[in-house]
Design an enzyme around this catalytic site. Structure first.
Site, PDB file in Angstrom:
ATOM      1  N   THR A   1     -10.501   5.290  37.900  1.00 34.92           N
ATOM      2  CA  THR A   1     -10.360   3.871  38.227  1.00 34.92           C
ATOM      3  C   THR A   1      -9.689   3.705  39.586  1.00 34.92           C
ATOM      4  OG1 THR A   1     -10.167   3.369  35.874  1.00 34.92           O
ATOM      5  CG2 THR A   1      -9.401   1.687  37.409  1.00 34.92           C
TER       6      THR A   1
ATOM      7  N   TYR B   1      -0.742  17.044  32.410  1.00 36.81           N
ATOM      8  CA  TYR B   1      -1.427  15.758  32.183  1.00 36.81           C
ATOM      9  C   TYR B   1      -2.570  15.922  31.185  1.00 36.81           C
ATOM     10  CZ  TYR B   1      -3.800  11.344  33.286  1.00 36.81           C
ATOM     11  OH  TYR B   1      -4.381  10.096  33.217  1.00 36.81           O
TER      12      TYR B   1
ATOM     13  N   GLY C   1       5.575   3.345  38.011  1.00 36.91           N
ATOM     14  CA  GLY C   1       5.154   1.962  38.179  1.00 36.91           C
ATOM     15  C   GLY C   1       5.970   1.254  39.247  1.00 36.91           C
TER      16      GLY C   1
ATOM     17  N   VAL D   1       9.523   5.094  27.174  1.00 31.99           N
ATOM     18  CA  VAL D   1       8.914   5.134  25.847  1.00 31.99           C
ATOM     19  C   VAL D   1       9.117   6.472  25.149  1.00 31.99           C
ATOM     20  CG1 VAL D   1       7.209   3.362  26.380  1.00 31.99           C
ATOM     21  CG2 VAL D   1       6.643   5.778  26.772  1.00 31.99           C
TER      22      VAL D   1
END
Length: 325
Positions: free
Chosen positions: A184, A154, A45, A66
């Protein structure tokens, strides 16, 4: 519930909230009146994606991985788990991190949702279908995935995350939903993340050759990020478990996409063919019957319009070339 905003969230936690889709979710939730805690370790990110939100009332940024247990300052009523490398360049560079985000990261996000009594929504992917032998792909299709191929870190992380979320719901009664996102694209993508749209746009704006893999006949179904976010929030608000496909059933070949980007960018670029990656899917197109019937959702933004918006953003922005920028 028909509207993505028909359910009023008080406090949403978005893991991976500084990523491409996650940052758009943070923006949409804030605009709808929710407080938002963005959790990100900035491995893929970018702080630039949420810089406009810093200092806004109700927005908090928590830097955390996380894969390790994490705490937020007050219980949420919605947990959106989007933390994971998502582009081939990222998950091939960070294979173990990708697997940990899908396993340990999903477990920790589920535990937060369960102890808070929150709705949990997992961002899964069309990659769970692998190189599909069913076309278009419905949620009932089990997929054709190579479990030890280069893309498996993935694909299998997301397949495991779906199984974990389902087991958590069945065993502990956690309110779980699963969305499978298809290709997307839009503003805030990184030009060098390895995906077709940002790669082609970056190359076209620099008048460099557009690198089409293989013969370019392989297809994808491109969904503009605003439409994807509407679908995600509709699934969150509806309460269905899913999985449900969120994507655009308008299929396009990579060669057609390259030519369209050149045209819309007003570029003088040519097309150059390069080797196609191992296990690259030949086709990718969602059956969105379930999303239409249950969520009253379908994409609205055409490829021409979405690509123009994306090109304009790349023209006006110095997009981060590397994670964390």
């Amino acid at each position: 519930m028909n509207s993505a905003l028909s359910r009023r969230w008080q406090h949403a936690v978005v893991t991976g909230g500084a990523g491409f889709v996650g940052s758009h979710l943070c923006t949409a939730l804030l605009a709808a009146g929710a407080e938002v805690t963005c959790v990100d370790d900035f491995s893929t990110g970018s702080r630039a994606n949420v810089s406009a939100l810093l200092g806004r009332p109700g927005f908090r940024l928590l830097e955390a991985n996380v894969a390790e247990p994490f705490e937020v300052d007050r219980p949420p009523d919605l947990v959106l788990h989007f933390a994971s490398p998502a582009s081939p360049a990222d998950y091939l560079r960070l294979p173990l991190h990708t697997l940990e985000a899908g396993s340990l990261g999903t477990r920790h996000a589920l535990e937060l949702a369960h102890r808070s009594g929150a709705r949990f929504l997992l961002a899964s992917t069309s990659e769970v279908y692998g190189d599909p032998q069913q076309h278009p792909q419905s949620e009932r299709y089990w997929g054709n995935v190579n479990p030890v191929g280069p893309r498996s870190v993935y694909d299998e992380a997301k397949r495991f995350a779906e199984a974990l979320a389902t087991a958590q719901a069945d065993t502990n009664g956690t309110d779980v939903g699963i969305v499978r996102l298809f290709n997307t694209y839009g503003p805030r993508m990184r030009g060098h993340d390895g995906r077709a749209v940002p790669t082609f746009v970056r190359q076209a704006l620099a008048d460099e050759p557009l690198t089409v893999t293989g013969d370019g006949r392989q297809t994808r179904s491109l969904c503009y990020v605003d439409d994807t976010v509407r679908g995600i929030l509709a699934a969150a608000g509806h309460g269905m478990r899913g999985p449900v496909n969120i994507g655009n059933p308008a299929e396009i070949s990579m060669l057609e996409l390259a030519r369209l980007v050149i045209e819309l960018a007003g570029s003088s670029s040519e097309i150059r063919y390069i080797e196609r990656p191992v296990d690259d899917p030949a086709v990718r197109c969602p059956d969105i019957t379930l999303a239409r019937d249950k969520l009253q959702w379908e994409p609205r933004v055409t490829a021409d319009d979405g690509l123009r918006r994306t090109i304009d953003w790349f023209r006006g922005t110095t997009a981060p070339a590397a994670p964390g920028g």
